[in-house]
Design an enzyme around this catalytic site. Structure first.
Site, PDB file in Angstrom:
ATOM      1  N   LYS A  60       0.864  -1.179   0.000  1.00  0.00           N
ATOM      2  CA  LYS A  60       0.000   0.000   0.000  1.00  0.00           C
ATOM      3  C   LYS A  60       0.898   1.226   0.000  1.00  0.00           C
ATOM      4  O   LYS A  60       1.622   1.468   0.954  1.00  0.00           O
ATOM      5  CB  LYS A  60      -0.910   0.012   1.228  1.00  0.00           C
ATOM      6  CG  LYS A  60      -1.909   1.162   1.216  1.00  0.00           C
ATOM      7  CD  LYS A  60      -2.780   1.161   2.452  1.00  0.00           C
ATOM      8  CE  LYS A  60      -3.909   2.185   2.323  1.00  0.00           C
ATOM      9  NZ  LYS A  60      -3.427   3.546   2.053  1.00  0.00           N
ATOM     10  N   PHE A 132      -2.113   0.570 -10.312  1.00  0.00           N
ATOM     11  CA  PHE A 132      -2.561  -0.741  -9.839  1.00  0.00           C
ATOM     12  C   PHE A 132      -3.826  -1.256 -10.522  1.00  0.00           C
ATOM     13  O   PHE A 132      -4.235  -2.388 -10.286  1.00  0.00           O
ATOM     14  CB  PHE A 132      -2.770  -0.749  -8.318  1.00  0.00           C
ATOM     15  CG  PHE A 132      -3.509   0.435  -7.764  1.00  0.00           C
ATOM     16  CD1 PHE A 132      -4.864   0.607  -7.970  1.00  0.00           C
ATOM     17  CD2 PHE A 132      -2.827   1.383  -7.016  1.00  0.00           C
ATOM     18  CE1 PHE A 132      -5.535   1.687  -7.445  1.00  0.00           C
ATOM     19  CE2 PHE A 132      -3.499   2.472  -6.476  1.00  0.00           C
ATOM     20  CZ  PHE A 132      -4.858   2.626  -6.691  1.00  0.00           C
ATOM     21  N   ARG A 202     -16.878   1.472  -2.577  1.00  0.00           N
ATOM     22  CA  ARG A 202     -16.121   0.771  -1.542  1.00  0.00           C
ATOM     23  C   ARG A 202     -16.676  -0.636  -1.410  1.00  0.00           C
ATOM     24  O   ARG A 202     -17.887  -0.823  -1.251  1.00  0.00           O
ATOM     25  CB  ARG A 202     -16.232   1.503  -0.201  1.00  0.00           C
ATOM     26  CG  ARG A 202     -15.251   0.985   0.854  1.00  0.00           C
ATOM     27  CD  ARG A 202     -15.346   1.816   2.125  1.00  0.00           C
ATOM     28  NE  ARG A 202     -15.060   3.215   1.915  1.00  0.00           N
ATOM     29  CZ  ARG A 202     -13.844   3.738   1.833  1.00  0.00           C
ATOM     30  NH1 ARG A 202     -12.786   2.941   1.939  1.00  0.00           N
ATOM     31  NH2 ARG A 202     -13.677   5.039   1.643  1.00  0.00           N
ATOM     32  N   LYS A 208      -7.554  -3.168   2.519  1.00  0.00           N
ATOM     33  CA  LYS A 208      -6.291  -2.635   3.015  1.00  0.00           C
ATOM     34  C   LYS A 208      -5.899  -3.389   4.278  1.00  0.00           C
ATOM     35  O   LYS A 208      -6.744  -3.687   5.131  1.00  0.00           O
ATOM     36  CB  LYS A 208      -6.371  -1.130   3.262  1.00  0.00           C
ATOM     37  CG  LYS A 208      -7.518  -0.668   4.124  1.00  0.00           C
ATOM     38  CD  LYS A 208      -7.582   0.861   4.148  1.00  0.00           C
ATOM     39  CE  LYS A 208      -8.803   1.352   4.905  1.00  0.00           C
ATOM     40  NZ  LYS A 208      -8.917   2.838   4.893  1.00  0.00           N
TER      41      LYS A 208
END
Length: 291
Positions: A60, A132, A202, A208
């Site tokens: 990340k 990404f 989302r 994460k």
């Protein structure tokens, strides 16, 4: 005491306009105007015990979310990024989703560079666009990843990098990789489900992984400081998306207390679990949310 309170609010009001302008909350020059925010895929939070089946794992990157629409760079919040022409000229016409990243532990430098309305050529030479995903590419993530690996690297643009991805295996291996990444100064990891389409919302197809939890809340009030913080910010009163309010007083630097995040802005905070009332435990200010 009344004089100190008045002085504090005078300082806040005088400086708030600068912060609001910097973060797009007031009218900004046309070159940095806010448009409709791009519909980007946002991450949920990984929790131990969740299945790792079909997930890819990557670092990340602690930078500023960047969306290339084929012609222009945008922040997550829909602000046009004024990058040097040489930085964007080699980019493909295909939309790219990634992170504008200077390096581990260099979030503030990344924000400063991205926010500048007059691009600093030297600063941008240190910037990487860590890509990404391909939002407009059909197929699931594994398919999009194969296309991305063919698209990048670009010979004339070594600063545009396809984020290295590897298959997630076990929870023990994931924890070991997280520990290694954090020790090297990284922020955490990302998990991306291989079978997932690109959805601008989302969801748990993107997770994460951090050594702590974090979330975002909107600043609704400034609380004046006392004692050593007299005459400047003591704490922020923030409100979560579901309407819960609490004070955020730790984690703020002296500079942030002197120039507090504006009322109405969104901030990121870290915490360790929640109370019986659903409030975060040991909440600590991290930063103003970019974009």
């Amino acid at each position: 005491m009344a004089v100190l309170r008045y002085s504090f609010h005078s300082i806040v009001l005088n400086r708030r306009s600068l912060l609001l302008a910097a973060f797009g909350a007031v009218a900004a020059p046309a070159a940095f105007a806010r448009e409709a925010a791009p519909s980007l895929m946002l991450a949920d939070v990984y929790r131990p015990g969740m299945s790792l089946h079909d997930y890819w794992v990557s670092e990340k990157y602690d930078g500023v979310r960047g969306y290339w629409d084929g012609k222009q760079l945008w922040t997550r919040g829909g602000e046009r990024i004024v990058a040097p022409a040489w930085f964007t000229a080699p980019l493909p016409k295909q939309p790219l989703d990634g992170e504008l990243w200077v390096g581990r532990g260099q979030f503030a430098r990344a924000v400063s560079t991205v926010r500048s309305q007059t691009p600093n050529d030297i600063a941008w030479r240190e910037m990487h666009f860590m890509v990404f995903d391909l939002p407009a590419q059909g197929g699931d993530f594994t398919t999009r990843l194969a296309v991305l690996r063919k698209l990048l690297p670009i010979t004339d643009a070594p600063w545009v990098v396809a984020v290295p991805q590897e298959r997630a295996t076990t929870h023990a291996a994931l924890q070991a990789l997280l520990d290694k990444t954090v020790k090297m100064g990284g922020e955490g990891l990302m998990l991306h489900r291989g079978s997932s389409p690109y959805r601008g919302e989302r969801n748990s197809d993107l997770l994460k992984v951090k050594p702590y939890e974090d979330a975002e809340a909107r600043v609704v009030e400034h609380v004046p400081g006392k004692g050593k913080h007299s005459g400047r910010l003591g704490a922020l009163v923030v409100e979560t998306a579901d309407g819960k309010r609490f004070k955020l007083g730790t984690g703020l630097t002296d500079a942030e207390r002197e120039n507090p995040p504006a009322v109405g802005s969104w901030v990121t905070y870290r915490y360790n679990g929640t109370t019986a009332k659903g409030l975060p435990r040991f909440a600590r200010f991290m930063r103003v949310r970019e974009g």
